[in-house]
Design a protein around this motif. Structure first.
Motif, mmCIF file in Angstrom:
data_model
loop_
_atom_site.group_PDB
_atom_site.id
_atom_site.type_symbol
_atom_site.label_atom_id
_atom_site.label_comp_id
_atom_site.label_asym_id
_atom_site.label_seq_id
_atom_site.Cartn_x
_atom_site.Cartn_y
_atom_site.Cartn_z
ATOM 1 N N GLU A 162 -6.418 0.302 -11.076
ATOM 2 C CA GLU A 162 -6.944 1.655 -10.910
ATOM 3 C C GLU A 162 -6.673 2.530 -12.125
ATOM 4 O OE1 GLU A 162 -4.825 2.600 -7.324
ATOM 5 O OE2 GLU A 162 -6.488 1.958 -6.054
ATOM 6 N N GLN B 282 0.832 -1.201 0.000
ATOM 7 C CA GLN B 282 0.000 0.000 0.000
ATOM 8 C C GLN B 282 0.868 1.252 0.000
ATOM 9 O OE1 GLN B 282 -3.482 0.002 -0.140
ATOM 10 N NE2 GLN B 282 -3.233 2.191 -0.534
ATOM 11 N N ARG C 118 -2.496 -3.383 -8.216
ATOM 12 C CA ARG C 118 -3.499 -2.402 -7.766
ATOM 13 C C ARG C 118 -3.439 -1.153 -8.636
ATOM 14 N NH1 ARG C 118 -4.413 -0.974 -1.924
ATOM 15 N NH2 ARG C 118 -6.200 -0.062 -2.950
ATOM 16 N N ARG D 144 2.054 1.721 -3.546
ATOM 17 C CA ARG D 144 0.941 2.225 -4.348
ATOM 18 C C ARG D 144 0.706 3.706 -4.058
ATOM 19 N NH1 ARG D 144 -3.541 5.117 -3.508
ATOM 20 N NH2 ARG D 144 -5.114 4.759 -5.073
#
Length: 139
Positions: free
Chosen positions: A67, A19, A63, A22
Motif C-alpha cells: 500500500e 489486519q 500489506r 496493519r
C-alpha cells in the motif's frame, strides 16, 4: 515504535491479528505518531513482543509495503515511507481505499448510525493536521 509498542492488539477480536497490526500502523501514521522515516520493529521483534507467529507480522508488513506505507531495506529495516503530508497515492490505491470507505459507510448506515457524516468529521478531527478538512471560512 521501535522501543515500546505503540499498538494494541486484541486477540479476542474477529479481526485477524495481521489486519490489526496493519490498521494500528496506518492509524499511527495518520495521527502523526509515526512520521515518515520512523523505524518499525523487526518482524521478529514485534512477533516476540506480542507472542505471535512471525508470519503474521510479515503479512501485515507486506500489506503495508504493498500500500506504499512502508519501505524495507536490509540496512535500515522497515521504515514509514509516506504520511499525510505526501502527495496522493496512485489512482489504483485511491480507488481501493474509496471502495473500503464505501463499504464502511454502508455498514454504518445498515447498523442505523444516525449521522455517519458527523462520525467521519469526528474521526478526521483526531488525525494529524495535514489530513484535516480546511476550516470553513466565515464571512
Amino acid at each position: 515504535m521501535a522501543g515500546a509498542p505503540l499498538i494494541d492488539l486484541d486477540p479476542t477480536s474477529e479481526v485477524p491479528i495481521y489486519q490489526q497490526i496493519r490498521d494500528r500502523v496506518v492509524e499511527a501514521i495518520a495521527a502523526g505518531t509515526l512520521p515518515v522515516g520512523s523505524p518499525l520493529p523487526s518482524v521478529r521483534a514485534l512477533a516476540g513482543g506480542f507472542g505471535i507467529n512471525t508470519a503474521t507480522v510479515a503479512k501485515a508488513y507486506e500489506r503495508l509495503r504493498g500500500e506504499g506505507f512502508l519501505r524495507t531495506t536490509s540496512k535500515s529495516g522497515s521504515v514509514v515511507a509516506r504520511g499525510p503530508g505526501d502527495p496522493p497515492s496512485p489512482p489504483h490505491v485511491v480507488d481501493d481505499w474509496r471502495a473500503r470507505v464505501h463499504t464502511l459507510l454502508a455498514e454504518g448506515h445498515a447498523h442505523g448510525v444516525p449521522d455517519v457524516v458527523a462520525v467521519c468529521r469526528e474521526v478526521l478531527a483526531g488525525l494529524a493536521p495535514a489530513t484535516r478538512e480546511p476550516a470553513e471560512e466565515t464571512p
